[in-house]
Scaffold this motif. Sequence first.
Motif, PDB file in Angstrom:
ATOM      1  N   ARG A 147     -10.269  70.059   1.403  1.00 31.73           N
ATOM      2  CA  ARG A 147      -9.828  68.670   1.293  1.00 31.73           C
ATOM      3  C   ARG A 147     -11.012  67.723   1.250  1.00 31.73           C
ATOM      4  N   PRO A 188      -7.646  76.868   9.026  1.00 27.73           N
ATOM      5  CA  PRO A 188      -7.713  75.398   9.021  1.00 27.73           C
ATOM      6  C   PRO A 188      -9.069  74.905   8.531  1.00 27.73           C
ATOM      7  N   LEU A 189     -10.113  75.645   8.834  1.00 23.03           N
ATOM      8  CA  LEU A 189     -11.441  75.239   8.412  1.00 23.03           C
ATOM      9  C   LEU A 189     -11.553  75.242   6.899  1.00 23.03           C
ATOM     10  N   THR A 203      -4.773  87.517  13.210  1.00 23.18           N
ATOM     11  CA  THR A 203      -4.353  86.268  13.852  1.00 23.18           C
ATOM     12  C   THR A 203      -5.559  85.424  14.248  1.00 23.18           C
ATOM     13  N   THR A 204      -6.644  86.067  14.650  1.00 21.37           N
ATOM     14  CA  THR A 204      -7.838  85.287  14.987  1.00 21.37           C
ATOM     15  C   THR A 204      -8.388  84.582  13.755  1.00 21.37           C
ATOM     16  N   GLU A 246      -9.536  72.352   5.504  1.00 20.70           N
ATOM     17  CA  GLU A 246     -10.174  71.052   5.694  1.00 20.70           C
ATOM     18  C   GLU A 246     -11.404  70.899   4.817  1.00 20.70           C
ATOM     19  N   MET A 247     -12.175  71.954   4.656  1.00 20.26           N
ATOM     20  CA  MET A 247     -13.366  71.852   3.812  1.00 20.26           C
ATOM     21  C   MET A 247     -12.972  71.620   2.361  1.00 20.26           C
ATOM     22  N   ILE A 302      -6.198  81.585  12.975  1.00 21.16           N
ATOM     23  CA  ILE A 302      -6.346  80.429  13.854  1.00 21.16           C
ATOM     24  C   ILE A 302      -7.714  79.783  13.678  1.00 21.16           C
ATOM     25  N   LEU A 303      -8.751  80.582  13.529  1.00 19.45           N
ATOM     26  CA  LEU A 303     -10.092  80.010  13.524  1.00 19.45           C
ATOM     27  C   LEU A 303     -10.523  79.521  12.156  1.00 19.45           C
ATOM     28  N   PHE A 304     -10.192  80.267  11.120  1.00 20.63           N
ATOM     29  CA  PHE A 304     -10.833  79.969   9.846  1.00 20.63           C
ATOM     30  C   PHE A 304      -9.926  79.362   8.789  1.00 20.63           C
ATOM     31  N   TRP A 354      -4.089  93.398  13.566  1.00 16.60           N
ATOM     32  CA  TRP A 354      -3.318  92.254  14.043  1.00 16.60           C
ATOM     33  C   TRP A 354      -4.200  91.234  14.736  1.00 16.60           C
ATOM     34  N   ILE A 355      -5.075  91.721  15.622  1.00 16.56           N
ATOM     35  CA  ILE A 355      -5.942  90.800  16.353  1.00 16.56           C
ATOM     36  C   ILE A 355      -6.890  90.081  15.392  1.00 16.56           C
TER      37      ILE A 355
END
Lengths: 313, 105
Positions: B80, B73-74, B65-66, B77-78, B69-71, B61-62
Motif C-alpha cells: 500500500r 500484514p507487513l 500461522t506465525t 502495508e508495504m 501473523i508476522l509477515f 502449522w506453527i
Amino acid sequence: MAGLVPPGTTAIPAEASKTAHTKAEEKTDYMNLPCPIPFEELQREALMSLKPETFEGLRFDFTKGLNQKFSLSHSVFMGPTEIPSQSAETIKIPTAHYEFGANFIDPNLMLIGRVLTDGRVNARVKWDLTDNLSVKANAQLTNEPHMSHGMVNFDYKGKDYRSQFQMGNGALFGASYIQSVTPHLSLAGEVFWAGQHRKSGLGYAARYETDKMVAAGQVASTGMVALSYVQKVSEKVSLASDFMYNYMTKDVTASVGYDYILRQCRLRGKIDSNGCTTAYLEERLNMGLNFILSAEIDHSKKDYKFGFGLTVG
Amino acid sequence: MAAQPKRGGVHLPARRSASNSDPSILTKITSSAIVSRGKQAACDAAFVSKKLLRSTGKAAWIAGTTFLILFVPLIIEMDREQQFNELEIQQASLLGAPPTGPPHK
C-alpha cells in the motif's frame, strides 16, 4: 610541477581545517553533556517496539476536545479477560466496561482522571513546579479491598543528571539517579524498599545511544537482568531485540521484533522464545480515525488472542 | 490348511490353531526369521513415518500461522505504501510539471 603545487597548497589548508573541525567535535566537552532521559524510560525504545498493548476483543476510544487544554474521553471495551489461576489452564471471563475520562493538559500541569463501570477510578497528576522540579502522582482505587494503591514521585533535573524519589502506599520508597557520562553513555542506579513485603533492592542500569541505535542494560538485586538493543535501520523501520533473565527463578526470555512506521500505519511484530508471536497494527483511515488490529498467538500454551478497535480523536 | 491367496505386503499373521506337528511350506516361510524381521521393520517404518508426518504437520502449522501473523500484514502495508508513493509521484507529475514548462520554453 610548479603548476601542480598551488592547487596542492590551496587544497591542504581546506582539508586541515576540516579535520581540525571534526577533531573539535570529537573532543567531547565533559562540562556540557546532554541531560539523560528519565530512569523509568531507560528501555523506552525497546518497550515501545516490542511490547505494544495487545488486547483481546473490541476496543473503542473516543476523545473529544472541548478546549485547547481540556478534553473528555469515552472508551468501551468488550472481550475476555484472563484471570490468574493456579493451574496451567488460562481462565478467561468475558467482561465489558465503559470508561469515562477527563484530561486537562497545560504546559506545566497535567491532570488525567478515569472512571470505569466496574468500579475502578484512576488518577494521574504531573505538575512541573519549576523548570527542574516536577511532581508526579498516580492512584488507583478499586472496589476490592487492599487493591487500591497510589504513588508520588518527585523528580529533579540537573544539568546532566536526573534524580527521582518516590513514595507509594504500603511503605514503598524508592530513589533513582541517572547521570550522563559521555554524550552517548549514561549510567544509573536505583534503590527501593518495600515495607509491606519487607524487601529491599538495588539496581544498576546503563544506556548507550547513538543516532542509529540504542543499547540498554539493567541489573537489579531482585534477580532481574534485562538487556535490550534497538537498531534504526532506516527512518521508517527499526528492529529491536530484548533479553530478560531472572537469576533467582532461572527464567529466560528473548524476543526479537520489528517496528515499521509508515505514513498510513504503524506495524509492530515480535516473536518470543516462549513461542509467542504478536502483531499490532494501527492504521490511519482518516484524519483522527485510527483502526487497530492486535494479534497474539502463544503456540506453547495454545492461547490465541485477537482484537480489533477504533480510536477516534 | 487351505492354501491362502498370496497377498503382497504386510498382512496379519495367520491364526495358528493347535500347533501343527506337520508344518507346511507356507507356515515355514511365514514363521522364518527373515519374514518376521521384515514385518517388524515395516511396522517400525510405519510408526516413524506417522510420527514424522505429524511433526511436519505441526511444524508447518506453527510456521504458517506465525508467517500469517508476522509477515502478511507487513507485505500488505508495504504494498500500500508503494502504491501511495506511486500515486503521489503521478500526482506530482500531473500537477507539478505544467507551471515549470512554459518558462523553460
